[in-house]
Structure formats: C-alpha cells, structure tokens
Design an enzyme around this catalytic site. Structure first.
Site, short mmCIF file in Angstrom:
data_model
loop_
_atom_site.label_atom_id
_atom_site.label_comp_id
_atom_site.label_asym_id
_atom_site.label_seq_id
_atom_site.Cartn_x
_atom_site.Cartn_y
_atom_site.Cartn_z
CE LYS A 278 -13.68 2.38 10.69
NZ LYS A 278 -12.77 3.42 10.20
NE ARG A 352 -4.47 6.85 16.00
CZ ARG A 352 -4.45 7.82 15.09
NH1 ARG A 352 -3.98 9.01 15.39
NH2 ARG A 352 -4.92 7.59 13.88
N1 BES Z 1 -8.99 0.66 10.88
C1 BES Z 1 -9.03 2.02 10.53
C2 BES Z 1 -8.09 2.37 9.37
C3 BES Z 1 -8.45 1.78 8.02
C4 BES Z 1 -9.24 2.48 7.16
C5 BES Z 1 -7.97 0.55 7.65
C6 BES Z 1 -9.55 1.95 5.92
C7 BES Z 1 -8.28 0.02 6.41
C8 BES Z 1 -9.07 0.72 5.54
C9 BES Z 1 -8.61 2.89 11.73
O1 BES Z 1 -8.97 2.38 12.96
C10 BES Z 1 -9.29 4.20 11.59
O2 BES Z 1 -10.48 4.22 11.64
N2 BES Z 1 -8.51 5.27 11.44
C11 BES Z 1 -9.06 6.58 11.29
C12 BES Z 1 -8.22 7.50 12.13
C13 BES Z 1 -8.81 8.87 12.31
C14 BES Z 1 -10.11 8.81 13.08
C15 BES Z 1 -7.82 9.76 13.03
C16 BES Z 1 -9.00 6.95 9.83
O3 BES Z 1 -8.06 6.55 9.14
O4 BES Z 1 -9.92 7.59 9.37
MN MN Z 2 -10.93 2.95 13.52
#
Ligand code: BES
Ligand code: MN
Ligand code: ZN
Length: 502
Positions: A278, A352
C-alpha cells in the site's frame, strides 16, 4: 464511569449537576423541570424565554443554583424537535452532555428520565441514555504519559427515579453496561497499535473470554493450520514473522442439539498490502484491519455475560499481511481449506483469503446462520461513505434480521446486490477463482468471492471498512475506533431469543 439508579426526587438530589431534557417545540415546563423551576425562582423559564437555551438537538446550558437546590448546577439538555425524537438522538444528546461536563471538570451528575422523551419502551430509553453516556465518554489514553494528571474523567452518573421503576432501571443499566463494556473492549483492541496487538496477543484476549461461563476458547497454531490445509490463510501469513492464529470461541448457552450461529471476524492485525504494498499515506490505519475480529470477540463476550440461551461460535483468522522474501506473491496459487484453488492477483486482497478458510471451517458446525464482519474493501467506502456498513448475502431472512437490529442500534447498514453475474469477474484462467475482480464493483466481487467458500447455510457478509474507524467525532463515537457491529450483533442475538420472530 459508574452508573446507578437511586429512588428519589431530582429536585432534592445532592449532585454536582442535575440534567434536565427539553424539546425545542415545548412551550410549557412539566414534571421535574417545572418543580425545579419553581424552587429556583424561574431560573429555567427565564433562560428559555430569553432564548439563551432553545433546546436544539444536543444543546447544553449550565446554570448555578446558588443554594436554591441541594444540587450545585442545573444542566439543560436539548433534544431538538419532539416530532423527530428517536433513540439515536437520545444517545447523541447524553453523549454530548457527559462530554461537556467532563470538559468542565465535573465528576458527577444526576438525571431523572422523562419517559416522554420518545415513544419507545422504558427499557429502550434507559439503554439509549446509558449507551450515549458511556460510549460518548470513551477515551483511549493508554499510551499518554505526559500530562496524565490533566486527563479528565467523569466518575459517576446517578439516575433518580420513582420507586416503582427502580428494578426496571437497575436491570437495564446492568444489561446495557455489559454491552457498552464489550464495545469498549473492541475499541481498545482496535486502538492498540499492531506491535502490541499481534495475532498471539489477540488470541490471548480470546482466551480470557474463554474463561467465562459456558465459553471455550481454542487457538489453532500454524502447525495445526498446515495439517488442516488452511493454505489460503497461511499464504497471507507467510510474509510475516508473527505467527498466525486461528481463534475459535464457542459459547454454549443453548440446548446441546441446537445449531449455533457462527460469527466470523477478519483479524488482520496489520495490513501493509504485502508484496502489492500500500502507499505510505494512512498505512498506519491498517492496524484497524482486525476490527471485525474484535467485534466478534466483543459480541461473544457480551452474549456470554448476558447468558443468552443460544449457541454461538466465533471464528477469527488472525494474521499480519507483510512483504518479505517469504511472502506470497501475485500469481501464486493457493489451495484453500475447502479444496478450491485461488489465484492471487493482488496480495492486498488478503481479507477474503483468510475469511475463505474461516467460512469453510464454519460448515463443521452445521450452523443456523453465518455472519462475517470485515474491513474488507476500500470500494465500500467509495460506494457508501465512511459511516455505512455494506451488507451482502444469500439469505433474505437473515438480512432482515440484521436490518432490524441495525435500526435499533443506530448503526447504518445498506444492502448491495450479489447477483450471480458478478461471479464472472472472479473466475481465474488457471485456478478456480482469483482474489481480485478489478476496480468495478469491488465490494460486491469481494463478497462474491466469499460466497464460494460458504457451505449451504444462511450467510450474510458485513463490510465495515468505512465505519470501523472514524476520523472525526460522531456524537457518541469519539474519533478513532468505533466498535461498530458489537451492538448490532448483540441486538440480533437478543432479538432471536427475546420474542417470537416476525
Ligand atoms: N483492509 C483493506 C480494506 C480497507 C481499506 C479497509 C481502507 C479500511 C480502509 C483490504 O485488505 C484491501 O486492501 N482491499 C483492497 C482490495 C483490492 C486490492 C482488490 C482495496 O480495497 O483496495
Ligand atoms: Mn489489504
Ligand atoms: Zn485488509
């Protein structure tokens, strides 16, 4: 803060601050307010006539009694328009008045309850007052060492009542405190930094809950997960030096033969994104990625103390998601606990993956229902905003139970569709599924992915990516960890045993 009930009359209460509630559209004083106004030579009516105090929602005014009453101050609390009154406004108003008094260094307050505040049962009114007061006063000071003496704290709040309501109020205060303590518990877990809320520490917190009556806690370690074939979860954990833990909490308050409700909570103690790392900005907030797990633990804690006559299982896959030479990589294929194979497109779509194994594991209980709670997708924030829980699932009855519970607790839930066609987006060319369906309908494709790992049981998924953490104060949710869905889950469980379902 201690809350307790006392028989008596508010006008005679010896207190630092007696709280009276008013409506904006109320033109006459009645009950305690009238009595107190008369004793204080029209102090309240004068204030209202001059419009110093208009009783707008959550407006607070403080006046000194100057020995006209045993109490030192009268605190006027606005509830807005009587036609718009609801439990959520009561929670908000009582949170505000407590925060206000705390900021003034007042340590103690008293109030009587105006049953006409809102058309609700007496139980619900007391619950809302106590929830608002306690949840609004939450502060996370654990790591503050400088200026600790300046930290302010309310110490006690007494609810003054007529003798005939004493038992009802006492009982309701007790029950509500069990629920608010569970919310505090979840908020504390989420607020804790990831270096002090590792999967092992989370598992230890669950073991503490396991000491309670009718609760058993079992923690599967990495070796056991390998034996069981939880490779989807293990794939996510592979980059971290922290051992993953699969936490199982079983509460048996119901008949032995009765199918349990399984609650599954995402326990990602830190989500760096892994190899698909990230951006640095706000990565710190990813310590909250175990909010679903914390909520499930809190809900089971409350259910067990309330001794609800139900069987409930909590499953919390707990791990970090880190980049390293051992980390799983985009393109890897994982064979999940269910036997189905997953192509990893993006290591940041890890929630997931760990939930897939937990949801499949739930089948072993032949559950009456499965509800999972997870900070799953940023897309849910894009779709619904910061304050709303996204809901998707396969069972309309369970969805309506959730909607009903959320309506009572004031948690905002909105349903998104889960049509079969979305599954096209998560088909893999070389494995059964892929863990990312791309940008379109991100919350839905995540839920579609989860659905492939749920057996033939009623299931609903709650995406709490938005409301788990709040950047700004929200009435009775001070900024930071919200503890969202603890109250919702407890309410849903209580509804199941409270009265015949409709
Ligand atoms: N934990 C994150 C989702 C999240 C984002 C929670 C912001 C709270 C605040 C999750 O694991 C994630 O990174 N999801 C990705 C999925 C994508 C790579 C398909 C996302 O939402 O960008
Ligand atoms: Mn994630
Ligand atoms: Zn995550």
């Amino acid at each position: 803060m201690k809350i307790f009930v006392k028989k008596g009359n508010l006008a005679e209460a010896k207190s630092q601050a007696i709280i009276l509630t008013f409506f904006e559209d109320q033109n006459k004083l009645a009950g305690d307010a009238l009595q107190i106004d008369q004793k204080c030579k029209g102090l309240i009516s004068q204030l209202m006539k001059n419009r110093d105090f208009e009783a707008k929602q959550s407006q607070v005014s403080v006046v000194y009694t100057r020995d006209l009453l045993p109490a030192k101050r009268i605190v006027l609390l606005g509830l807005g328009k009587s036609t718009e009154a609801d439990l959520e406004k009561i929670r908000g108003a009582f949170a505000k008045v407590m925060q206000y008094l705390r900021s003034m260094n007042v340590k103690e307050a008293a109030a009587s309850i105006d049953w006409k505040m809102v058309e609700e049962t007496k139980e619900n009114i007391i619950q809302a007052v106590v929830e608002g007061a306690l949840l609004g006063l939450y502060q996370y000071n654990h790591y503050k060492t400088v200026g600790r003496d300046d930290l302010k704290e309310m110490e006690q709040f007494q609810i003054i009542c007529e003798g005939k309501y004493f038992n009802l109020i006492e009982n309701e205060i007790k029950k509500t405190q069990i629920i608010t303590s569970a919310v505090y518990f979840a908020r504390d877990l989420v607020s804790a930094p990831s270096n002090e809320m590792t999967p092992s520490i989370m598992a230890n917190k669950a073991k503490d809950i396991g000491k309670r009556k009718n609760v058993v806690c079992q923690v599967l370690d990495k070796k056991r997960m390998k034996e069981l074939g939880m490779n989807s979860l293990l794939g996510v954990a592979s980059g971290s030096n922290e051992e993953p833990k699969f936490i199982i909490l079983e509460y048996t308050g119901g008949k032995k033969s009765e199918a349990p409700i399984v609650l599954v909570g995402k326990g990602l103690t830190f989500d760096s994104g892994g190899i698909s790392i990230k951006p640095a900005e706000k990565m710190d907030e990813m310590k909250t990625d175990m909010s679903g797990g914390a909520a499930v633990m809190g809900a089971i804690m409350a259910a067990s103390i309330l001794q609800l006559p139900l069987n409930i299982v909590g499953l919390i896959p707990a791990t970090e998601n880190m980049p390293s030479g051992k980390a799983y990589k985009p393109g890897d294929i994982l064979k999940s606990y269910s036997g189905k194979t997953i192509e990893v497109i993006n290591t940041d779509a890890e929630g997931r993956l760990i939930l897939a194994d937990a949801l499949s594991y739930a089948s072993k209980y032949k559950p009456a229902a499965i509800i999972d709670v997870a900070t799953l997708t940023g897309a849910c924030i894009v779709a619904l905003g910061d304050d709303v829980i996204g809901m998707l699932g396969t069972n309309d009855q369970l969805k309506s139970e959730i909607k009903k519970a959320a309506k009572s607790t004031g948690e905002l839930v909105w349903e998104l569709p889960l049509w079969d066609s979305y599954s096209e987006l998560i088909k893999s060319d070389i494995a059964d599924y892929k863990n990312s369906g791309g940008r379109a309908a991100g919350t839905i494709t995540a839920a579609a992915f989860l659905s492939k790992f749920v057996g033939d049981f009623p299931w609903v998924h709650l995406d709490i990516a938005g409301p788990a953490w709040t950047a700004k104060d929200r009435t009775y949710i001070p900024k930071g960890a919200s503890g969202v869905t603890v109250r919702l889950l407890v309410e849903l469980l209580r509804n199941r045993v409270r009265k015949p379902r409709v």
